[in-house]
Every structure is written in structure tokens, then in C-alpha cells.
Design a protein around this motif. Structure first.
Motif, PDB file in Angstrom:
ATOM      1  N   ASN A  31       0.809  -1.213   0.000  1.00  0.00           N
ATOM      2  CA  ASN A  31       0.000   0.000   0.000  1.00  0.00           C
ATOM      3  C   ASN A  31       0.848   1.271   0.000  1.00  0.00           C
ATOM      4  N   VAL A  32       1.817   1.323   0.887  1.00  0.00           N
ATOM      5  CA  VAL A  32       2.672   2.508   0.959  1.00  0.00           C
ATOM      6  C   VAL A  32       4.057   2.132   1.439  1.00  0.00           C
ATOM      7  N   MET A  33       5.033   2.755   0.861  1.00  0.00           N
ATOM      8  CA  MET A  33       6.425   2.636   1.283  1.00  0.00           C
ATOM      9  C   MET A  33       6.994   4.034   1.435  1.00  0.00           C
ATOM     10  N   GLY A  34       8.096   4.113   2.165  1.00  0.00           N
ATOM     11  CA  GLY A  34       8.679   5.438   2.329  1.00  0.00           C
ATOM     12  C   GLY A  34       9.983   5.410   3.094  1.00  0.00           C
ATOM     13  N   TRP A  35      10.427   6.598   3.411  1.00  0.00           N
ATOM     14  CA  TRP A  35      11.688   6.787   4.123  1.00  0.00           C
ATOM     15  C   TRP A  35      11.498   7.745   5.293  1.00  0.00           C
ATOM     16  N   TYR A  36      12.032   7.316   6.418  1.00  0.00           N
ATOM     17  CA  TYR A  36      12.157   8.184   7.582  1.00  0.00           C
ATOM     18  C   TYR A  36      13.638   8.478   7.780  1.00  0.00           C
ATOM     19  N   ARG A  37      13.925   9.563   8.450  1.00  0.00           N
ATOM     20  CA  ARG A  37      15.292   9.774   8.907  1.00  0.00           C
ATOM     21  C   ARG A  37      15.269  10.139  10.383  1.00  0.00           C
ATOM     22  N   GLN A  38      16.348   9.735  11.031  1.00  0.00           N
ATOM     23  CA  GLN A  38      16.452   9.921  12.472  1.00  0.00           C
ATOM     24  C   GLN A  38      17.804  10.513  12.787  1.00  0.00           C
ATOM     25  N   VAL A  39      17.778  11.610  13.499  1.00  0.00           N
ATOM     26  CA  VAL A  39      18.999  12.213  14.010  1.00  0.00           C
ATOM     27  C   VAL A  39      18.984  12.051  15.521  1.00  0.00           C
ATOM     28  N   PRO A  40      20.067  11.577  16.128  1.00  0.00           N
ATOM     29  CA  PRO A  40      20.080  11.389  17.587  1.00  0.00           C
ATOM     30  C   PRO A  40      19.662  12.652  18.311  1.00  0.00           C
ATOM     31  N   GLY A  41      18.732  12.486  19.245  1.00  0.00           N
ATOM     32  CA  GLY A  41      18.269  13.623  20.029  1.00  0.00           C
ATOM     33  C   GLY A  41      17.146  14.405  19.392  1.00  0.00           C
ATOM     34  N   GLN A  42      16.783  14.016  18.166  1.00  0.00           N
ATOM     35  CA  GLN A  42      15.706  14.725  17.482  1.00  0.00           C
ATOM     36  C   GLN A  42      14.569  13.762  17.160  1.00  0.00           C
ATOM     37  N   GLN A  43      13.440  14.345  16.856  1.00  0.00           N
ATOM     38  CA  GLN A  43      12.281  13.536  16.501  1.00  0.00           C
ATOM     39  C   GLN A  43      12.478  12.920  15.129  1.00  0.00           C
ATOM     40  N   ARG A  44      11.982  11.720  14.964  1.00  0.00           N
ATOM     41  CA  ARG A  44      12.025  11.051  13.664  1.00  0.00           C
ATOM     42  C   ARG A  44      11.222  11.861  12.653  1.00  0.00           C
ATOM     43  N   GLU A  45      11.742  11.991  11.446  1.00  0.00           N
ATOM     44  CA  GLU A  45      11.096  12.793  10.412  1.00  0.00           C
ATOM     45  C   GLU A  45      10.724  11.913   9.225  1.00  0.00           C
ATOM     46  N   LEU A  46       9.497  12.025   8.788  1.00  0.00           N
ATOM     47  CA  LEU A  46       9.062  11.330   7.582  1.00  0.00           C
ATOM     48  C   LEU A  46       9.552  12.129   6.387  1.00  0.00           C
ATOM     49  N   VAL A  47      10.391  11.531   5.564  1.00  0.00           N
ATOM     50  CA  VAL A  47      11.029  12.251   4.466  1.00  0.00           C
ATOM     51  C   VAL A  47      10.225  12.155   3.179  1.00  0.00           C
ATOM     52  N   ALA A  48       9.784  10.951   2.835  1.00  0.00           N
ATOM     53  CA  ALA A  48       9.081  10.756   1.574  1.00  0.00           C
ATOM     54  C   ALA A  48       8.244   9.500   1.635  1.00  0.00           C
ATOM     55  N   THR A  49       7.115   9.520   0.921  1.00  0.00           N
ATOM     56  CA  THR A  49       6.255   8.353   0.831  1.00  0.00           C
ATOM     57  C   THR A  49       5.856   8.102  -0.613  1.00  0.00           C
ATOM     58  N   LEU A  50       5.558   6.830  -0.886  1.00  0.00           N
ATOM     59  CA  LEU A  50       5.159   6.407  -2.224  1.00  0.00           C
ATOM     60  C   LEU A  50       4.071   5.362  -2.075  1.00  0.00           C
ATOM     61  N   THR A  51       2.928   5.600  -2.704  1.00  0.00           N
ATOM     62  CA  THR A  51       1.834   4.640  -2.592  1.00  0.00           C
ATOM     63  C   THR A  51       1.859   3.648  -3.757  1.00  0.00           C
ATOM     64  N   SER A  52       1.020   2.648  -3.652  1.00  0.00           N
ATOM     65  CA  SER A  52       0.939   1.633  -4.703  1.00  0.00           C
ATOM     66  C   SER A  52       0.412   2.217  -6.016  1.00  0.00           C
ATOM     67  N   SER A  53      -0.240   3.358  -5.947  1.00  0.00           N
ATOM     68  CA  SER A  53      -0.711   4.040  -7.157  1.00  0.00           C
ATOM     69  C   SER A  53       0.271   5.114  -7.614  1.00  0.00           C
ATOM     70  N   ASP A  54       1.493   5.077  -7.040  1.00  0.00           N
ATOM     71  CA  ASP A  54       2.575   5.988  -7.417  1.00  0.00           C
ATOM     72  C   ASP A  54       2.344   7.442  -7.000  1.00  0.00           C
ATOM     73  N   ASP A  55       1.499   7.656  -6.030  1.00  0.00           N
ATOM     74  CA  ASP A  55       1.391   8.996  -5.444  1.00  0.00           C
ATOM     75  C   ASP A  55       2.561   9.197  -4.497  1.00  0.00           C
ATOM     76  N   THR A  56       3.143  10.373  -4.545  1.00  0.00           N
ATOM     77  CA  THR A  56       4.290  10.669  -3.696  1.00  0.00           C
ATOM     78  C   THR A  56       4.011  11.870  -2.803  1.00  0.00           C
ATOM     79  N   ASP A  57       4.749  11.921  -1.712  1.00  0.00           N
ATOM     80  CA  ASP A  57       4.657  13.066  -0.813  1.00  0.00           C
ATOM     81  C   ASP A  57       6.028  13.242  -0.181  1.00  0.00           C
ATOM     82  N   TYR A  58       6.354  14.500   0.118  1.00  0.00           N
ATOM     83  CA  TYR A  58       7.691  14.804   0.634  1.00  0.00           C
ATOM     84  C   TYR A  58       7.614  15.783   1.805  1.00  0.00           C
ATOM     85  N   ALA A  59       8.578  15.672   2.680  1.00  0.00           N
ATOM     86  CA  ALA A  59       8.732  16.696   3.703  1.00  0.00           C
ATOM     87  C   ALA A  59       9.133  17.998   3.022  1.00  0.00           C
TER      88      ALA A  59
END
Length: 116
Positions: A31-59
Motif C-alpha cells: 500500500n505505501v512505502m517510504g523513508w524516515y530519517r532519524q537524528v540522535p536527540g531529534q524527533q524522527r522525520e518522515l522524508v518521503a512516501t510512495l503509494t501503490s498508485s505511485d502517489d508521492t509526498d515529501y517533507a
């Protein structure tokens, strides 16, 4: 679902990297795949997502510089990162969610370091 990331490294500001995520299941039906990034001491950030219908979203912080896409033949998902900045430094994690009512699956992460 097993996910394995690769492609991280140490680069200079302005350079590019391509992260890859291989998946143990057919990504065309996830259904959806994506990337998170994590910096020590900071909140995890959602960087990008991709759905099965090829919709994308970015930070907002990566729009215009990062592109998420998939290769259905190789069953891999990627994050092309251009014009990297020091603030992009972090551990990048691939995730997949097969359906909306299932939990997310995560990879082990790959480290990206951008030096100024």
C-alpha cells in the motif's frame, strides 16, 4: 516483510546519493512505502512516501531535492537525494505498510553524513 537499505555514505554538501530498499515481498501490491530519517536527540522525520498508485509526498525540507521511486522489475524502492545539505545527515530507514490496518515494517537503516 523484510526490508534492507543500502546506499548511505559520506558526501560533501551539494553532492548526491541514492538510497535503495530491497523488499522480501512484491512491492507492487504494498500500500505505501517510504523513508524516515532519524537524528540522535531529534524527533524522527518522515522524508518521503510512495503509494501503490505511485502517489508521492515529501517533507517540505526535501521537496525539489529528493525523489522517491520504485523499480518493479528489481522489486526495489529508492530515494534519490540531490543537492544534499548538512541538515540531511541522519540514519535513513525504509518502511513498508502492506495495508492501512497493518503495522509498518522497517529496515535496519543506512547512515547518511553530509559535510559542509
Amino acid at each position: 516483510v523484510q526490508l534492507v537499505e543500502s546506499g548511505g555514505g559520506v558526501v560533501l554538501s551539494g553532492e548526491s546519493l541514492r538510497l535503495s530498499c530491497s523488499c522480501s515481498e512484491d512491492i507492487s501490491i504494498i500500500n505505501v512505502m517510504g523513508w524516515y530519517r532519524q537524528v540522535p536527540g531529534q524527533q524522527r522525520e518522515l522524508v518521503a512516501t510512495l503509494t501503490s498508485s505511485d502517489d508521492t509526498d515529501y517533507a517540505n525540507s526535501v521537496k525539489g531535492r529528493f525523489t522517491i521511486f520504485r523499480n518493479l522489475i528489481k522489486n526495489t524502492m529508492h530515494l534519490q537525494m540531490n543537492n544534499l545539505k548538512p541538515e540531511d545527515t541522519g540514519d535513513y530507514y525504509c518502511y513498508a505498510q502492506r495495508t492501512w490496518d497493518e503495522p509498518e515494517f522497517w529496515g535496519q537503516g543506512t547512515q547518511v553524513t553530509v559535510s559542509s
